[in-house]
Motif scaffolding. Structure first.
Motif, PDB file in Angstrom:
ATOM      1  N   LYS A 196       0.822  -1.216   0.000  1.00  0.00           N
ATOM      2  CA  LYS A 196       0.000   0.000   0.000  1.00  0.00           C
ATOM      3  C   LYS A 196       0.853   1.261   0.000  1.00  0.00           C
ATOM      4  O   LYS A 196       0.618   2.190  -0.771  1.00  0.00           O
ATOM      5  CB  LYS A 196      -0.899   0.054   1.249  1.00  0.00           C
ATOM      6  N   THR A 197       1.842   1.267   0.897  1.00  0.00           N
ATOM      7  CA  THR A 197       2.663   2.465   1.027  1.00  0.00           C
ATOM      8  C   THR A 197       3.440   2.707  -0.268  1.00  0.00           C
ATOM      9  O   THR A 197       3.471   3.826  -0.795  1.00  0.00           O
ATOM     10  CB  THR A 197       3.631   2.314   2.222  1.00  0.00           C
ATOM     11  N   THR A 198       4.027   1.634  -0.800  1.00  0.00           N
ATOM     12  CA  THR A 198       4.811   1.750  -2.028  1.00  0.00           C
ATOM     13  C   THR A 198       3.942   2.266  -3.180  1.00  0.00           C
ATOM     14  O   THR A 198       4.332   3.194  -3.896  1.00  0.00           O
ATOM     15  CB  THR A 198       5.393   0.368  -2.409  1.00  0.00           C
TER      16      THR A 198
ATOM     17  N   VAL B  38      -3.868   8.964  -0.155  1.00  0.00           N
ATOM     18  CA  VAL B  38      -3.779   8.607   1.254  1.00  0.00           C
ATOM     19  C   VAL B  38      -3.329   7.150   1.427  1.00  0.00           C
ATOM     20  O   VAL B  38      -3.952   6.237   0.901  1.00  0.00           O
ATOM     21  CB  VAL B  38      -5.148   8.802   1.961  1.00  0.00           C
ATOM     22  N   ASP B  39      -2.235   6.985   2.143  1.00  0.00           N
ATOM     23  CA  ASP B  39      -1.765   5.648   2.524  1.00  0.00           C
ATOM     24  C   ASP B  39      -2.476   5.310   3.831  1.00  0.00           C
ATOM     25  O   ASP B  39      -2.077   5.754   4.894  1.00  0.00           O
ATOM     26  CB  ASP B  39      -0.239   5.704   2.717  1.00  0.00           C
ATOM     27  N   CYS B  40      -3.565   4.561   3.721  1.00  0.00           N
ATOM     28  CA  CYS B  40      -4.472   4.372   4.860  1.00  0.00           C
ATOM     29  C   CYS B  40      -4.047   3.318   5.858  1.00  0.00           C
ATOM     30  O   CYS B  40      -4.598   3.236   6.944  1.00  0.00           O
ATOM     31  CB  CYS B  40      -5.854   3.961   4.382  1.00  0.00           C
TER      32      CYS B  40
ATOM     33  N   THR C 207      -1.924   7.954   7.032  1.00  0.00           N
ATOM     34  CA  THR C 207      -2.707   7.990   8.273  1.00  0.00           C
ATOM     35  C   THR C 207      -2.411   6.734   9.086  1.00  0.00           C
ATOM     36  O   THR C 207      -2.982   6.515  10.130  1.00  0.00           O
ATOM     37  CB  THR C 207      -4.226   8.019   8.009  1.00  0.00           C
ATOM     38  N   ASP C 208      -1.528   5.889   8.544  1.00  0.00           N
ATOM     39  CA  ASP C 208      -1.151   4.666   9.231  1.00  0.00           C
ATOM     40  C   ASP C 208      -0.185   5.027  10.356  1.00  0.00           C
ATOM     41  O   ASP C 208       0.851   5.625  10.111  1.00  0.00           O
ATOM     42  CB  ASP C 208      -0.463   3.730   8.214  1.00  0.00           C
ATOM     43  N   PRO C 209      -0.543   4.671  11.610  1.00  0.00           N
ATOM     44  CA  PRO C 209       0.340   5.049  12.716  1.00  0.00           C
ATOM     45  C   PRO C 209       1.747   4.453  12.561  1.00  0.00           C
ATOM     46  O   PRO C 209       2.722   5.033  13.026  1.00  0.00           O
ATOM     47  CB  PRO C 209      -0.340   4.473  13.952  1.00  0.00           C
TER      48      PRO C 209
ATOM     49  N   HIS D 127       4.198   4.598  10.488  1.00  0.00           N
ATOM     50  CA  HIS D 127       4.582   5.369   9.309  1.00  0.00           C
ATOM     51  C   HIS D 127       5.760   4.759   8.571  1.00  0.00           C
ATOM     52  O   HIS D 127       6.830   4.612   9.119  1.00  0.00           O
ATOM     53  CB  HIS D 127       4.978   6.778   9.723  1.00  0.00           C
ATOM     54  N   SER D 128       5.570   4.413   7.290  1.00  0.00           N
ATOM     55  CA  SER D 128       6.737   3.996   6.524  1.00  0.00           C
ATOM     56  C   SER D 128       6.786   4.749   5.198  1.00  0.00           C
ATOM     57  O   SER D 128       7.598   4.437   4.335  1.00  0.00           O
ATOM     58  CB  SER D 128       6.711   2.485   6.307  1.00  0.00           C
ATOM     59  N   LEU D 129       5.912   5.739   5.072  1.00  0.00           N
ATOM     60  CA  LEU D 129       5.871   6.514   3.838  1.00  0.00           C
ATOM     61  C   LEU D 129       7.210   7.207   3.568  1.00  0.00           C
ATOM     62  O   LEU D 129       7.697   7.212   2.441  1.00  0.00           O
ATOM     63  CB  LEU D 129       4.728   7.545   3.919  1.00  0.00           C
TER      64      LEU D 129
HETATM   65 MG   LIG Z   1       2.397   0.750   4.759  1.00  0.00          MG
END
Ligand SMILES: [Mg+2]
Ligand SMILES: Nc1ncnc2c1ncn2[C@@H]1O[C@H](COP(=O)(O)OP(=O)(O)OP(=O)(O)O)[C@@H](O)[C@H]1O
Length: 402
Positions: free
Chosen positions: A15-17, A133-135, A38-40, A42-44
């Protein structure tokens, strides 16, 4: 208002990628884009190869790509913390036991809700054409997306529409100081309710907000994907694409153990994708040898995902959720209401009429569907379900029909 693209899927699928790759590609296509997490967990920042803060910052010199990671905890302290304090004082003033007050003002999900409200703020006030948004994982996202509705119900209970009556009651038991505090709290709660309303309309507006569902071609993931599609359809949220990530390359005619391994793996993956029929076109991304980190690598992923096309438009808007058809006249008329939902054979479905709504429970998730006015004057006489949804049959209620 920016277009909002929400990325979700099972843990670890990419998802993040893919959200970062989509935003990078949008910016490369000349659209000002912001990607937020918004993912706690965070790896964005790791995917983009930069350090990120809570405020949007430019990712590179291209000028079109911005990113940030929302810190829900900070938002809670800022917004809800104060309100919660107010509420507790007011409740205590009104003679509500301290422990009960504590219970009433602890709100599960408030962090995520504020994160989503922050997304809306960025989308409605920022200069971005698109907010990606990376949820985070599906389960949390589904909960997140249903929160505005659940929360509105909670507010309604905590803070009844007849707030003037409550004010009068308070004046009787607690004196003017408490009444003033109640007024301040009531105002704060109304503002919160307004924000929730705005959030609900943003999510339900399929023109400006849609979900991209990421999966990897594995059986468990595919099963969850179907359930997620149903749950989102039930909430009236549009899914505009399904993306299968990490397809292993096909070895062609190569021989040897490695080639055999790849061939078997790829055949399995293709079989899983072939089973995912009826959910529209699935875009695919290869499993790359190196982790796609940094804008140039992300742009390569996006090139495979979207080809030369603009990443913004998703698939065409699917048919509307509700469709009414009918035959016959007067009291002999028969109507059917079709509710489009992707269902599977083992879907657990329950249907009940609640006043002017149909309460639809699919695998434990309940949704009220407001009946069109014609059908409110009818009686439900039957229902059938197939993989495309539910068909409910009605006939006029003689006592309401003229
Ligand atoms: Mg992720
Ligand atoms: N197509 C791909 N090829 C190679 N590596 C990939 C690919 N997609 C993702 N990865 C790598 O897999 C790992 C997980 O990807 P990512 O963080 O995007 O998944 P996620 O769904 O956001 O995970 P989480 O649920 O933990 O947030 C990362 O190290 C990422 O670089």
């Amino acid at each position: 208002m920016s277009r909002v693209l929400l990325f979700t899927g099972k843990g670890g699928v990419g998802k993040t990628t893919l959200s970062a790759a989509t935003a990078a590609s949008l910016a490369a296509h000349g659209r000002k884009a912001l990607v937020v997490s918004t993912d706690p967990a965070h790896s964005l920042g790791d995917a983009l190869g930069v350090r990120l803060g809570a405020e949007p910052s430019e990712v590179d010199e291209s000028g079109g790509l911005f990113a940030c990671q929302i810190d829900p905890r900070g938002l809670v302290d800022e917004a809800w913390g104060e309100l919660r304090g107010h509420l507790r004082t007011v409740l205590a003033g009104a003679g509500v036991d301290e422990l009960d007050a504590e219970e009433l003002t602890v709100l599960p999900g408030v962090e995520e809700l504020l994160a989503l409200a922050e997304v809306r703020r960025l989308a409605s006030s920022g200069p971005w054409e698109v907010v990606v948004v990376d949820c985070g994982p599906t389960a949390e996202t589904l909960r997140l997306l249903s929160l505005p509705e659940a929360f509105a119900g909670y507010l309604e209970r905590l803070f009844p529409t007849h707030r003037r009556v409550v004010r009068g009651l308070l004046a009787g038991v607690a004196g003017t100081g408490t009444v003033e505090k109640w007024d301040a709290t009531a105002d704060a709660l109304s503002r919160l309710a307004e924000r929730l309303d705005a959030l609900r309309s943003m999510l339900a507006d399929s023109e400006s907000c849609s979900v991209r569902l990421v999966l990897t071609p594995e059986r468990v993931v595919a099963a969850e994907t179907r359930r997620t599609l149903t749950a989102l359809a039930l909430q009236g949220i549009r899914v505009d694409s399904v993306i299968a990530n990490r397809l292993v390359p096909s070895p062609g005619a190569a021989r040897g153990a490695a080639a055999t391994w790849l061939r078997t793996r790829r055949q399995e993956q293709d079989a899983v994708l072939a089973e995912l029929t009826g959910i529209g076109e699935i875009r695919t991304v290869d499993h790359r040898a190196a982790e796609p980190v940094g804008v140039p690598a992300l742009l390569e992923v996006a090139a495979q995902l979207y080809g030369d096309e603009d990443p913004l438009p998703g698939a065409a808007v699917p048919e509307s959720l509700l469709e009414v058809s009918g035959s016959g006249r007067g009291l002999d008329a028969r109507y059917s209401l079709r509710i489009a939902l992707p269902l599977s054979d083992d879907t657990d479905l329950d249907l009940a009429r609640v006043d002017d709504d149909l309460a639809l429970t699919v695998d434990g998730r309940r949704r009220l569907v407001a009946l069109p006015s014609l059908l409110r004057r009818c009686i439900v006489i039957g229902a059938e379900m197939d993989s495309g949804g539910v068909m409910v049959e009605f006939r006029p209620d003689p006592s309401l029909w003229r």
